[in-house]
Design a protein around this motif. Structure first.
Motif, PDB file in Angstrom:
ATOM      1  N   UNK A   1       0.902  -1.136  -0.066  1.00 26.92           N
ATOM      2  CA  UNK A   1      -0.013   0.080   0.025  1.00 26.92           C
ATOM      3  C   UNK A   1       0.959   1.172   0.109  1.00 26.92           C
ATOM      4  N   UNK A   2       2.016   1.293   0.754  1.00 25.18           N
ATOM      5  CA  UNK A   2       2.691   2.572   1.042  1.00 25.18           C
ATOM      6  C   UNK A   2       3.829   2.156   0.264  1.00 25.18           C
ATOM      7  N   UNK A   3       3.975   1.861  -1.186  1.00 22.22           N
ATOM      8  CA  UNK A   3       5.135   1.608  -1.683  1.00 22.22           C
ATOM      9  C   UNK A   3       6.034   2.619  -1.900  1.00 22.22           C
ATOM     10  N   UNK A   4       5.749   3.772  -2.175  1.00 19.75           N
ATOM     11  CA  UNK A   4       6.517   5.065  -2.234  1.00 19.75           C
ATOM     12  C   UNK A   4       7.336   5.096  -1.015  1.00 19.75           C
ATOM     13  N   UNK A   5       6.881   5.051   0.057  1.00 20.58           N
ATOM     14  CA  UNK A   5       7.486   5.025   1.452  1.00 20.58           C
ATOM     15  C   UNK A   5       8.483   3.930   1.586  1.00 20.58           C
ATOM     16  N   UNK A   6       7.964   2.761   1.333  1.00 18.81           N
ATOM     17  CA  UNK A   6       9.025   1.693   1.194  1.00 18.81           C
ATOM     18  C   UNK A   6      10.118   1.859   0.338  1.00 18.81           C
TER      19      UNK A   6
ATOM     20  N   UNK B   1      10.254  -7.354  -9.788  1.00 21.61           N
ATOM     21  CA  UNK B   1       9.151  -6.086 -10.001  1.00 21.61           C
ATOM     22  C   UNK B   1       8.486  -6.196 -11.274  1.00 21.61           C
ATOM     23  N   UNK B   2       7.533  -5.287 -11.122  1.00 23.07           N
ATOM     24  CA  UNK B   2       6.765  -5.002 -12.605  1.00 23.07           C
ATOM     25  C   UNK B   2       7.260  -3.757 -13.062  1.00 23.07           C
ATOM     26  N   UNK B   3       6.759  -3.415 -14.298  1.00 19.06           N
ATOM     27  CA  UNK B   3       7.363  -1.696 -15.022  1.00 19.06           C
ATOM     28  C   UNK B   3       7.026  -0.796 -14.014  1.00 19.06           C
ATOM     29  N   UNK B   4       5.975  -0.850 -13.323  1.00 16.92           N
ATOM     30  CA  UNK B   4       5.384   0.305 -12.406  1.00 16.92           C
ATOM     31  C   UNK B   4       6.424   0.400 -11.320  1.00 16.92           C
ATOM     32  N   UNK B   5       6.810  -0.430 -10.595  1.00 18.06           N
ATOM     33  CA  UNK B   5       7.731  -0.427  -9.276  1.00 18.06           C
ATOM     34  C   UNK B   5       8.929  -0.238  -9.877  1.00 18.06           C
TER      35      UNK B   5
ATOM     36  N   UNK C   1      13.408   3.999  -9.942  1.00 20.83           N
ATOM     37  CA  UNK C   1      14.328   4.881 -10.905  1.00 20.83           C
ATOM     38  C   UNK C   1      14.227   6.202 -10.506  1.00 20.83           C
ATOM     39  N   UNK C   2      12.895   6.611  -9.828  1.00 26.26           N
ATOM     40  CA  UNK C   2      12.403   7.907  -9.431  1.00 26.26           C
ATOM     41  C   UNK C   2      12.630   8.185  -8.242  1.00 26.26           C
ATOM     42  N   UNK C   3      12.322   7.304  -7.398  1.00 26.51           N
ATOM     43  CA  UNK C   3      12.344   7.412  -5.792  1.00 26.51           C
ATOM     44  C   UNK C   3      13.746   6.843  -5.353  1.00 26.51           C
TER      45      UNK C   3
ATOM     46  N   UNK D   1      19.598   5.874  -6.237  1.00 27.17           N
ATOM     47  CA  UNK D   1      21.056   5.251  -5.905  1.00 27.17           C
ATOM     48  C   UNK D   1      20.914   3.799  -5.580  1.00 27.17           C
ATOM     49  N   UNK D   2      19.925   3.242  -4.911  1.00 25.28           N
ATOM     50  CA  UNK D   2      19.366   1.855  -4.808  1.00 25.28           C
ATOM     51  C   UNK D   2      19.460   1.062  -6.054  1.00 25.28           C
ATOM     52  N   UNK D   3      18.997   1.845  -7.190  1.00 26.86           N
ATOM     53  CA  UNK D   3      18.880   1.336  -8.376  1.00 26.86           C
ATOM     54  C   UNK D   3      20.165   1.090  -8.875  1.00 26.86           C
ATOM     55  N   UNK D   4      21.081   1.930  -8.734  1.00 29.37           N
ATOM     56  CA  UNK D   4      22.352   1.809  -9.541  1.00 29.37           C
ATOM     57  C   UNK D   4      23.241   0.989  -8.855  1.00 29.37           C
TER      58      UNK D   4
END
Length: 157
Positions: free
Chosen positions: A96-101, A124-128, A133-135, A138-141
């Motif tokens: 539910x709180x995916x952005x915060x997670x 993950x799916x495309x949305x996640x 990438x957006x939120x 650094x983690x994505x890198x």
């Protein structure tokens, strides 16, 4: 005839992607690495069976509950002191709180490397993936190239 060829191409592509994932998990044994698998299909269980055919190790799986607040704490609580050889986490799309997670995961990223000496696969799916990438750039890198599995919702043959 075109549908048959398309099905064979899909299966070959899927098998190659799973083989790349298995190779990445194998090469990361005993150390933390973040692997992202992007798949929009609901046939994840079949893909896990295929992955198990490629790997000589047991892979732990964790499905995040919709109420998850942080990824690190949820994983730590689930595995306790029994660290798996590899862990696949799915269910991010249901949080539910995916952005915060995602934001908290980015802030805690150093703890993953310090505490988890095993490959961590985020399914993950495309949305996640876009949210990562957006939120959490650094983690994505930290992740190697995202492994994409374009699997239709029909069964593999």
């Amino acid at each position: 005839m075109i549908n048959l060829i398309k099905t064979q191409d899909d299966n070959t592509s899927t098998t190659a992607a799973i083989a790349r994932l298995a190779r990445a998990i194998t090469l990361s044994q005993g150390q933390f690495s973040l692997l992202l698998v992007c798949c929009n299909s609901s046939n994840k269980q079949q893909l896990m069976s295929l992955l198990n055919e490629f790997l000589p190790i047991a892979i732990a799986q964790l499905s995040l509950p919709a109420s998850a607040q942080t990824l690190y704490t949820t994983i730590s609580s689930a595995i306790g002191s029994n660290h798996p050889e590899a862990l696949i986490v799915d269910g991010l799309e249901s949080v539910v709180a995916i952005n915060q997670l995602i934001i908290s995961t980015n802030l805690m990223r150093d703890e993953f490397r310090k505490q988890f000496q095993f490959p961590l696969v985020l399914w993950v799916n495309d949305e996640i993936l876009r949210k990562l990438l957006l939120l959490a750039p650094d983690l994505k890198d930290w992740a190697a190239t995202t492994i994409r599995i374009d699997l239709p919702d029909y069964v593999l043959v």
